[in-house]
Design a protein around this motif. Sequence first.
Motif, PDB file in Angstrom:
ATOM      1  N   ALA A 201      16.107  10.427   3.135  1.00 49.85           N
ATOM      2  CA  ALA A 201      15.562  11.174   4.267  1.00 49.85           C
ATOM      3  C   ALA A 201      16.197  10.833   5.951  1.00 49.85           C
ATOM      4  O   ALA A 201      16.542  11.526   6.474  1.00 49.85           O
ATOM      5  CB  ALA A 201      13.988  11.242   4.579  1.00 49.85           C
TER       6      ALA A 201
ATOM      7  N   ARG B  36      21.701  14.321  10.512  1.00 51.85           N
ATOM      8  CA  ARG B  36      22.794  15.600  10.589  1.00 51.85           C
ATOM      9  C   ARG B  36      22.340  16.238  10.985  1.00 51.85           C
ATOM     10  O   ARG B  36      22.836  17.398  11.169  1.00 51.85           O
ATOM     11  CB  ARG B  36      22.601  15.550   8.937  1.00 51.85           C
TER      12      ARG B  36
ATOM     13  N   HIS C  78      19.219  13.439   6.340  1.00 51.48           N
ATOM     14  CA  HIS C  78      19.150  14.903   7.089  1.00 51.48           C
ATOM     15  C   HIS C  78      18.661  14.730   8.183  1.00 51.48           C
ATOM     16  O   HIS C  78      18.920  15.697   8.959  1.00 51.48           O
ATOM     17  CB  HIS C  78      17.828  15.411   5.944  1.00 51.48           C
ATOM     18  N   MET C  79      17.732  13.751   8.749  1.00 53.50           N
ATOM     19  CA  MET C  79      17.665  13.868  10.333  1.00 53.50           C
ATOM     20  C   MET C  79      19.139  13.989  11.191  1.00 53.50           C
ATOM     21  O   MET C  79      19.377  14.008  12.359  1.00 53.50           O
ATOM     22  CB  MET C  79      16.734  12.842  10.673  1.00 53.50           C
TER      23      MET C  79
END
Lengths: 139, 139, 139
Positions: free
Chosen positions: A89, A95, A92-93
């Motif tokens: 997770a 990025r 995803h942040m």
Amino acid sequence: MKSYRKELTFNIPSRRGFVNITPQVEEAIRESGIKEGLVLVNSMHITSSVFINDDESGLHRDYDQWLERLAPHEPVDQYRHNDTGEDNADAHMKRQVMGREVLVAITDGQLDFGTWEQIFYGEFDGRRKKRVLVKIIGE
Amino acid sequence: MKSYRKELTFNIPSRRGFVNITPQVEEAIRESGIKEGLVLVNSMHITSSVFINDDESGLHRDYDQWLERLAPHEPVDQYRHNDTGEDNADAHMKRQVMGREVLVAITDGQLDFGTWEQIFYGEFDGRRKKRVLVKIIGE
Amino acid sequence: MKSYRKELTFNIPSRRGFVNITPQVEEAIRESGIKEGLVLVNSMHITSSVFINDDESGLHRDYDQWLERLAPHEPVDQYRHNDTGEDNADAHMKRQVMGREVLVAITDGQLDFGTWEQIFYGEFDGRRKKRVLVKIIGE
């Protein structure tokens, strides 16, 4: 209008890492024969980035620590995305902070760059094959 | 397909600052004669940004304080990049949050904008000459 | 070179929310008849984003909490922008982290995407009509 498409592949041996991909993008521009236009370079994955900044190892260490402060990997159970069985997770942040893509002008068949601009692939969930898309349009 | 290229130059007298560059981009579009296409506006430096948001001085003060909270300038020795003799590692981070570039549609010879969209140059390591690239492609 | 323009409209019933807009972008590409080129998808507002990531509800909850930690909505009087009578300064910041726009390659008439890439509208100040611009250029 001409267009050209190329995929680059990377397999970063650690969870996170930065790779200067400017030479590969320059090669794709040469192959395209396009002299005036735009080159889009984007990660085809949602846990990695393509961004433009400085090729300086101290800065890359700073980026890594800063992103880990903004979106820590541990504890993995702080993120609902990781309830799906993933542990990425945070990637995803990270990025989103660093961005998915860059768009660069092509002038006289070259990347139209300032002095220090270099294109990087930024991996935040590595240890497997990942792809970057290079798409060029112009004349 | 036509293309047009122009450089804008800025010299912000303080370390950080925001400048509305929408009129200069509109002028470049007029000069290009391009009616349908895309305009790329990017910083040619790696410690400054081009971004789209609101021309409101309170918001700009908020941005400045928020970015300073996310990536503080001081103490400069917290960053390995600054071991090279620089003191601008924080500027490389602030620029990633705010972005390097914007891409705007050109429709009927105009920036195809929502009501409040304006283009800004965001400086995070000023007090010297910096360049912004405007590259337009279309017809 | 051909170009095509379309506006999408959204009215998110809560302050914040994410909507997968990939089908609408694919429909615009079909309508355009463009087989090779680029599609720009951008918010026409300055308190919302268009971004590419995963269509996974746990991740969206993580994004919402993470953005709220980076740029909290409350207390609203911490932001000078809110002195103007607004209460959405935090939305202007969240939007910078998530980005204004995405640019995607079109190859063989399709979004040239990796396995998990999906396009989202990200709302940070909803409960009113907002617009997204889709601009396509190519052949």
